[in-house]
Design a protein around this motif. Structure first.
Motif, PDB file in Angstrom:
ATOM      1  N   VAL A  61    -128.694  19.022  35.466  1.00 23.49           N
ATOM      2  CA  VAL A  61    -128.058  19.733  34.362  1.00 23.49           C
ATOM      3  C   VAL A  61    -128.368  19.016  33.062  1.00 23.49           C
ATOM      4  N   ASP A  62    -129.049  19.705  32.182  1.00 27.63           N
ATOM      5  CA  ASP A  62    -129.364  19.166  30.863  1.00 27.63           C
ATOM      6  C   ASP A  62    -128.273  19.630  29.894  1.00 27.63           C
ATOM      7  N   VAL A  63    -127.360  18.714  29.538  1.00 26.41           N
ATOM      8  CA  VAL A  63    -126.235  19.077  28.678  1.00 26.41           C
ATOM      9  C   VAL A  63    -126.674  19.364  27.242  1.00 26.41           C
ATOM     10  N   ARG A  64    -127.936  19.112  26.928  1.00 30.21           N
ATOM     11  CA  ARG A  64    -128.429  19.381  25.573  1.00 30.21           C
ATOM     12  C   ARG A  64    -129.110  20.745  25.457  1.00 30.21           C
ATOM     13  N   SER A  65    -129.340  21.390  26.597  1.00 31.39           N
ATOM     14  CA  SER A  65    -129.993  22.699  26.567  1.00 31.39           C
ATOM     15  C   SER A  65    -128.954  23.812  26.685  1.00 31.39           C
ATOM     16  N   PRO A  66    -129.228  24.993  26.119  1.00 31.24           N
ATOM     17  CA  PRO A  66    -128.289  26.123  26.236  1.00 31.24           C
ATOM     18  C   PRO A  66    -128.023  26.515  27.680  1.00 31.24           C
ATOM     19  N   GLY A  82    -128.055  24.509  30.369  1.00 32.14           N
ATOM     20  CA  GLY A  82    -127.163  23.525  30.972  1.00 32.14           C
ATOM     21  C   GLY A  82    -125.735  23.692  30.501  1.00 32.14           C
ATOM     22  N   ILE A  83    -125.564  23.941  29.193  1.00 35.72           N
ATOM     23  CA  ILE A  83    -124.220  24.163  28.641  1.00 35.72           C
ATOM     24  C   ILE A  83    -123.596  25.417  29.235  1.00 35.72           C
ATOM     25  N   ALA A  84    -124.423  26.473  29.414  1.00 31.95           N
ATOM     26  CA  ALA A  84    -123.921  27.719  29.994  1.00 31.95           C
ATOM     27  C   ALA A  84    -123.439  27.509  31.425  1.00 31.95           C
ATOM     28  N   LYS A  85    -124.166  26.682  32.191  1.00 31.92           N
ATOM     29  CA  LYS A  85    -123.756  26.399  33.567  1.00 31.92           C
ATOM     30  C   LYS A  85    -122.404  25.685  33.605  1.00 31.92           C
ATOM     31  N   ILE A  86    -122.245  24.701  32.722  1.00 33.78           N
ATOM     32  CA  ILE A  86    -120.998  23.933  32.695  1.00 33.78           C
ATOM     33  C   ILE A  86    -119.835  24.809  32.255  1.00 33.78           C
ATOM     34  N   LEU A  87    -120.028  25.558  31.183  1.00 31.27           N
ATOM     35  CA  LEU A  87    -118.966  26.432  30.679  1.00 31.27           C
ATOM     36  C   LEU A  87    -118.637  27.538  31.681  1.00 31.27           C
ATOM     37  N   ALA A 102    -115.008  28.061  33.295  1.00 31.62           N
ATOM     38  CA  ALA A 102    -114.344  29.347  33.097  1.00 31.62           C
ATOM     39  C   ALA A 102    -113.977  29.990  34.428  1.00 31.62           C
ATOM     40  N   SER A 103    -114.883  29.863  35.395  1.00 30.24           N
ATOM     41  CA  SER A 103    -114.616  30.418  36.723  1.00 30.24           C
ATOM     42  C   SER A 103    -113.438  29.721  37.387  1.00 30.24           C
ATOM     43  N   LEU A 104    -113.409  28.375  37.304  1.00 33.26           N
ATOM     44  CA  LEU A 104    -112.307  27.625  37.906  1.00 33.26           C
ATOM     45  C   LEU A 104    -110.976  27.951  37.245  1.00 33.26           C
ATOM     46  N   VAL A 105    -110.975  28.043  35.914  1.00 32.66           N
ATOM     47  CA  VAL A 105    -109.738  28.378  35.192  1.00 32.66           C
ATOM     48  C   VAL A 105    -109.266  29.778  35.580  1.00 32.66           C
ATOM     49  N   GLY A 106    -110.197  30.731  35.657  1.00 33.39           N
ATOM     50  CA  GLY A 106    -109.837  32.089  36.032  1.00 33.39           C
ATOM     51  C   GLY A 106    -109.238  32.167  37.421  1.00 33.39           C
TER      52      GLY A 106
END
Length: 259
Positions: free
Chosen positions: A132-137, A139-144, A148-152
């Motif tokens: 996961v590249d936290v600097r790429s869109p 990678g950020i999309a995967k993390i978010l 979001a899925s866990l919160v839901g």
């Protein structure tokens, strides 16, 4: 005529999405049917055994004829991997999952099972199978997306809103005499089964590289998983009378879950 052609194009374009929605509806209905069947006396472990025994009988003919030209030789090492896959994704995961139905509501189970992709992603990151590249869109999309899925799922699982009465004219009314008296135990069983499923998906990817015959692996997993579940069931439920299906819904529940 033009309207019909336009509608056909729209349906054809979104066919995968429609099929995914229909699949989720069918999967969700399995939970309620199995709960009603368990309430009428069907043992969850016997259900898992019958379900995968029937699944193996259904899969073996397709696997034999459709993959006879591409199926590699089944070595002992690959067979042991399939045995472990069956243990993780069939006998252990499903026995824990359906056993938890005694303690939690199917709505909770349906919500928690949606965390499997998130758990799979997290396990893959921990074992460096996913970068996961936290600097790429991306990678950020995967993390978010994972957060979001866990919160839901947590909101759906833990929020208790007002009760919604069932429709009086509903064609089917399932039993409501289930007793959910140990919420903590049921939650632990459900989460444990989801972790096993996540591990199963990751390991399955490695096995498919060595043995790229999907139908054959599925048939073997159903067969071995049914045998593993049968051994466990005999230990925890030695009474022979428990293996008989006492109501029509038991049989239809098993057939429906296999199909």
């Amino acid at each position: 005529m033009a309207f019909e052609l336009s509608a056909f194009k729209v349906i054809n374009r979104f066919k995968p999405h429609i099929l995914m929605i229909l699949l989720q509806i069918c999967v969700a209905s399995v939970y309620f049917l199995t709960e009603d069947s368990f309430n009428q006396g069907l043992n969850p472990h016997i259900y898992v055994t019958y379900r995968h025994a029937a699944g193996s009988l259904m899969m073996f003919p397709f696997a034999y004829f459709l993959e006879r030209k591409i199926r590699p030789k089944l070595t002992l090492a690959v067979f042991l991997e399939i045995f472990l896959l069956s243990l993780l994704g069939v006998s252990l995961a499903l026995n824990l999952y359906f056993a938890s139905m005694k303690y939690v509501h199917p709505t909770f189970m349906t919500a928690v099972v949606n965390t499997i992709p998130c758990m799979t992603f997290i396990i893959a990151v921990v074992f460096r199978l996913e970068i996961v590249d936290v600097r790429s869109p991306r990678g950020i999309a995967k993390i978010l997306g994972t957060l979001a899925s866990l919160v839901g799922v947590m909101v759906i699982a833990f929020y208790k809103g007002p009760a919604v009465p069932s429709l009086k004219g509903a064609p089917i009314h399932l039993g409501t005499n289930s007793v959910h008296e140990n919420w903590l135990k049921g939650s632990i069983l459900t989460v444990a089964s989801c972790i096993l499923w996540s591990s199963f998906y990751i390991m399955q990817a490695f096995t498919l590289k060595k043995y790229p015959a999907k139908l054959s692996i599925s048939a073997w997993m159903n067969c071995i998983g049914a045998a593993q579940s049968a051994v466990y069931t005999i230990i925890v439920q030695p009474k022979a009378a428990a293996w008989s299906t006492t109501s029509g819904i038991d049989l239809w529940c098993i057939i429906y879950s296999v199909s």
